[in-house]
Design a protein around this motif. Sequence first.
Motif, PDB file in Angstrom:
ATOM      1  N   PHE A   1      70.700  70.455  28.731  1.00  0.00           N
ATOM      2  CA  PHE A   1      70.653  69.648  29.616  1.00  0.00           C
ATOM      3  C   PHE A   1      70.701  67.860  29.172  1.00  0.00           C
ATOM      4  O   PHE A   1      72.325  67.615  30.007  1.00  0.00           O
ATOM      5  CB  PHE A   1      69.507  69.287  29.808  1.00  0.00           C
ATOM      6  N   ALA A   2      70.604  67.723  28.270  1.00  0.00           N
ATOM      7  CA  ALA A   2      70.816  66.381  27.544  1.00  0.00           C
ATOM      8  C   ALA A   2      72.805  66.721  27.473  1.00  0.00           C
ATOM      9  O   ALA A   2      73.161  65.376  27.879  1.00  0.00           O
ATOM     10  CB  ALA A   2      70.400  65.702  26.712  1.00  0.00           C
ATOM     11  N   SER A   3      73.078  68.077  26.514  1.00  0.00           N
ATOM     12  CA  SER A   3      74.662  67.825  26.095  1.00  0.00           C
ATOM     13  C   SER A   3      75.337  67.811  27.457  1.00  0.00           C
ATOM     14  O   SER A   3      76.689  67.596  27.175  1.00  0.00           O
ATOM     15  CB  SER A   3      74.471  69.179  25.456  1.00  0.00           C
ATOM     16  N   ASN A   4      75.110  68.696  28.383  1.00  0.00           N
ATOM     17  CA  ASN A   4      75.473  68.330  29.602  1.00  0.00           C
ATOM     18  C   ASN A   4      75.602  66.924  30.570  1.00  0.00           C
ATOM     19  O   ASN A   4      76.750  67.046  31.187  1.00  0.00           O
ATOM     20  CB  ASN A   4      75.786  69.720  30.588  1.00  0.00           C
ATOM     21  N   VAL A   5      74.306  66.510  30.262  1.00  0.00           N
ATOM     22  CA  VAL A   5      74.853  65.077  31.501  1.00  0.00           C
ATOM     23  C   VAL A   5      75.721  64.216  31.080  1.00  0.00           C
ATOM     24  O   VAL A   5      76.984  63.961  31.469  1.00  0.00           O
ATOM     25  CB  VAL A   5      73.597  64.473  30.257  1.00  0.00           C
ATOM     26  N   ILE A   6      75.995  64.131  29.078  1.00  0.00           N
ATOM     27  CA  ILE A   6      77.116  63.539  29.091  1.00  0.00           C
ATOM     28  C   ILE A   6      78.842  63.603  29.423  1.00  0.00           C
ATOM     29  O   ILE A   6      79.257  63.310  29.230  1.00  0.00           O
ATOM     30  CB  ILE A   6      76.231  62.746  27.177  1.00  0.00           C
TER      31      ILE A   6
ATOM     32  N   GLY B   1      72.146  69.403  34.014  1.00  0.00           N
ATOM     33  CA  GLY B   1      72.357  68.020  33.591  1.00  0.00           C
ATOM     34  C   GLY B   1      74.540  67.641  34.394  1.00  0.00           C
ATOM     35  O   GLY B   1      74.336  66.517  34.196  1.00  0.00           O
ATOM     36  N   ASN B   2      74.649  68.212  34.663  1.00  0.00           N
ATOM     37  CA  ASN B   2      75.782  68.061  35.379  1.00  0.00           C
ATOM     38  C   ASN B   2      75.909  67.658  36.202  1.00  0.00           C
ATOM     39  O   ASN B   2      76.706  66.680  37.221  1.00  0.00           O
ATOM     40  CB  ASN B   2      77.214  69.284  36.162  1.00  0.00           C
ATOM     41  N   ALA B   3      74.466  68.079  37.439  1.00  0.00           N
ATOM     42  CA  ALA B   3      74.338  66.972  38.344  1.00  0.00           C
ATOM     43  C   ALA B   3      74.322  65.871  38.650  1.00  0.00           C
ATOM     44  O   ALA B   3      74.543  64.935  39.185  1.00  0.00           O
ATOM     45  CB  ALA B   3      72.799  67.948  39.051  1.00  0.00           C
TER      46      ALA B   3
ATOM     47  N   GLY C   1      80.467  61.118  42.734  1.00  0.00           N
ATOM     48  CA  GLY C   1      79.756  61.764  42.432  1.00  0.00           C
ATOM     49  C   GLY C   1      79.059  63.071  42.732  1.00  0.00           C
ATOM     50  O   GLY C   1      78.341  63.822  42.407  1.00  0.00           O
ATOM     51  N   LEU C   2      79.257  62.803  44.479  1.00  0.00           N
ATOM     52  CA  LEU C   2      77.982  63.861  45.105  1.00  0.00           C
ATOM     53  C   LEU C   2      78.082  65.728  44.936  1.00  0.00           C
ATOM     54  O   LEU C   2      77.828  66.034  44.879  1.00  0.00           O
ATOM     55  CB  LEU C   2      77.688  63.065  45.988  1.00  0.00           C
ATOM     56  N   ILE C   3      79.879  65.018  45.558  1.00  0.00           N
ATOM     57  CA  ILE C   3      80.562  66.313  45.445  1.00  0.00           C
ATOM     58  C   ILE C   3      80.549  66.957  44.522  1.00  0.00           C
ATOM     59  O   ILE C   3      80.597  67.821  44.575  1.00  0.00           O
ATOM     60  CB  ILE C   3      82.092  65.394  46.726  1.00  0.00           C
ATOM     61  N   MET C   4      80.883  65.538  43.114  1.00  0.00           N
ATOM     62  CA  MET C   4      81.062  67.170  41.754  1.00  0.00           C
ATOM     63  C   MET C   4      79.780  66.998  41.701  1.00  0.00           C
ATOM     64  O   MET C   4      79.881  68.773  40.718  1.00  0.00           O
ATOM     65  CB  MET C   4      81.509  65.444  41.149  1.00  0.00           C
ATOM     66  N   GLY C   5      78.758  66.453  41.660  1.00  0.00           N
ATOM     67  CA  GLY C   5      77.084  67.228  41.349  1.00  0.00           C
ATOM     68  C   GLY C   5      76.780  68.139  41.539  1.00  0.00           C
ATOM     69  O   GLY C   5      76.219  68.614  41.012  1.00  0.00           O
ATOM     70  N   ILE C   6      77.496  68.182  42.620  1.00  0.00           N
ATOM     71  CA  ILE C   6      76.418  68.969  44.241  1.00  0.00           C
ATOM     72  C   ILE C   6      76.690  70.639  43.594  1.00  0.00           C
ATOM     73  O   ILE C   6      76.072  71.395  43.718  1.00  0.00           O
ATOM     74  CB  ILE C   6      76.740  68.698  45.352  1.00  0.00           C
TER      75      ILE C   6
ATOM     76  N   ALA D   1      76.527  71.566  40.635  1.00  0.00           N
ATOM     77  CA  ALA D   1      75.721  71.863  39.136  1.00  0.00           C
ATOM     78  C   ALA D   1      74.348  72.569  40.594  1.00  0.00           C
ATOM     79  O   ALA D   1      73.844  73.145  39.872  1.00  0.00           O
ATOM     80  CB  ALA D   1      75.196  71.082  38.824  1.00  0.00           C
ATOM     81  N   LEU D   2      73.767  71.595  41.311  1.00  0.00           N
ATOM     82  CA  LEU D   2      72.412  72.037  42.255  1.00  0.00           C
ATOM     83  C   LEU D   2      72.845  73.453  42.682  1.00  0.00           C
ATOM     84  O   LEU D   2      72.026  74.050  42.967  1.00  0.00           O
ATOM     85  CB  LEU D   2      72.368  71.318  43.517  1.00  0.00           C
ATOM     86  N   GLY D   3      74.623  74.014  43.561  1.00  0.00           N
ATOM     87  CA  GLY D   3      74.096  75.152  43.732  1.00  0.00           C
ATOM     88  C   GLY D   3      74.212  76.395  42.632  1.00  0.00           C
ATOM     89  O   GLY D   3      74.159  77.520  43.305  1.00  0.00           O
ATOM     90  N   ALA D   4      74.525  76.429  41.531  1.00  0.00           N
ATOM     91  CA  ALA D   4      74.228  76.871  40.772  1.00  0.00           C
ATOM     92  C   ALA D   4      73.338  77.018  40.061  1.00  0.00           C
ATOM     93  O   ALA D   4      72.727  78.337  39.361  1.00  0.00           O
ATOM     94  CB  ALA D   4      75.348  76.606  38.990  1.00  0.00           C
ATOM     95  N   LEU D   5      72.315  75.621  40.265  1.00  0.00           N
ATOM     96  CA  LEU D   5      71.202  75.597  39.623  1.00  0.00           C
ATOM     97  C   LEU D   5      70.176  76.784  40.615  1.00  0.00           C
ATOM     98  O   LEU D   5      68.700  77.091  40.120  1.00  0.00           O
ATOM     99  CB  LEU D   5      70.051  74.590  39.717  1.00  0.00           C
ATOM    100  N   VAL D   6      70.388  76.312  42.062  1.00  0.00           N
ATOM    101  CA  VAL D   6      69.972  77.604  43.073  1.00  0.00           C
ATOM    102  C   VAL D   6      69.736  78.740  42.579  1.00  0.00           C
ATOM    103  O   VAL D   6      68.911  79.505  43.271  1.00  0.00           O
ATOM    104  CB  VAL D   6      69.352  76.663  44.244  1.00  0.00           C
ATOM    105  N   MET D   7      70.274  79.092  42.544  1.00  0.00           N
ATOM    106  CA  MET D   7      71.308  80.460  42.263  1.00  0.00           C
ATOM    107  C   MET D   7      71.186  81.442  40.996  1.00  0.00           C
ATOM    108  O   MET D   7      70.610  82.041  40.619  1.00  0.00           O
ATOM    109  CB  MET D   7      72.491  80.974  42.775  1.00  0.00           C
ATOM    110  N   ARG D   8      70.047  80.389  39.591  1.00  0.00           N
ATOM    111  CA  ARG D   8      70.234  80.710  38.299  1.00  0.00           C
ATOM    112  C   ARG D   8      69.801  81.729  38.709  1.00  0.00           C
ATOM    113  O   ARG D   8      69.317  83.263  37.970  1.00  0.00           O
ATOM    114  CB  ARG D   8      69.905  79.824  37.811  1.00  0.00           C
TER     115      ARG D   8
END
Length: 392
Positions: free
Chosen positions: A218-223, A342-344, A50-55, A57-64
């Motif tokens: 955000f919610a759409s991408n969570v699910i 949401g992906n994260a 989960g962390l590998i898949m979700g991080i 999204a963190l990389g994308a978020l930081v650079m947005r």
Amino acid sequence: MNNPLTVLFHNRQFQAIAGIQVFNVFSAQLLAPILPLYLTSQGLSASQIGLIMGITALGALVMRPSAGRAVDRRGSRPVILFGQSLLAICLSAYFLFTGFFPLLLIRFLHGAAQSFYSTACVTFASSVESPQNTAAAISLFTVFTMVGLGAATSIAPFLYHSFDFFPLVGISLLTLGASISFTLWRARPISPIHDADRLAFSSVLHLPAVLAPTVCLFASNVIFSTLFTFIPLYALSESVPGYSSFYIAFAVAVIFTRLSVQSLTQAFPAEKVAAAASLANVASALIIVFFPSTLSFALSGILIGLGFGVIFPALTVYVIQRIPPASKGTGLSILTAAGDVGNALGAAVLGVVAEVLGFRWVFVSASLVVLFCVRYFYVTLVSKPARAASRT
């Protein structure tokens, strides 16, 4: 009057961005359905996966924020090329590293690459036609997005079981090369808008026409990320064969849905269309919670295809029509950042839920997130304006 879709197919710039997108999305998403299975075979736990898949999204978020500013100041094409180059480095790194921490870094940089690429790409697509055809351009652009995504996610399980992981990495690199060739030799630069009244990032973020759609996406991408990450593992835990029916059904449904987005947003307000799409996403998760089977997986894929197919283009058009053109890149970077968050949560945080409570509660948790966020979205953009109008 010419049909807007016919006009777009004859537009060189749209041809370029369609080719760029379909190959880039295929390249970036080919590994997504099978990476959890590969990581499981390497001995990693559900929370580590989960962390590998979700991080990502963190990389994308930081650079947005940087991606939005870069597009507004330099134009879309150079930023697209930068994102593609960084993605090529990340894909190549799979041949060299297999440990948990190196994979975390690879996926983080993958997210950073996607933040620059996707912000620039959707801004490019929104600029290739006249304002009255923007909805058609975004809708058709996202059809090509879904062609790439659907093809990648539906064929990936078959290729993985036939050829293993590393040949798929090679295929990803080859298709990314095709995308880069479209960027270099087909796409023409689009000059940025130089406007003294360009809004600051924080000012754009606090616009209700940006913030409410951001929460909804955000919610759409969570699910969405929850389903795409945990469907294979859930199917194995429930001994349900044929989980690929979910991905195939999704691919078909989402492409047909994207073709109808312009008609839907012309017939109904975009905010109501997005709210209905969110409810379809909830139904897609709950049906497999209560009735896990090959058939329910296929029906879940259809429902998420309908919901996810509508929600992003509808919200994108809504935002574009309500922010200053000089801040378009910033506004779209904020909107797409919602998908990153949401992906994260869908992959990383809910991976812990999977270990503690099981996969069923992962899907229930994601559904509750959607219901909470869509209520805020609907109240902000539909209920409050309607009450204000009734008082005047």
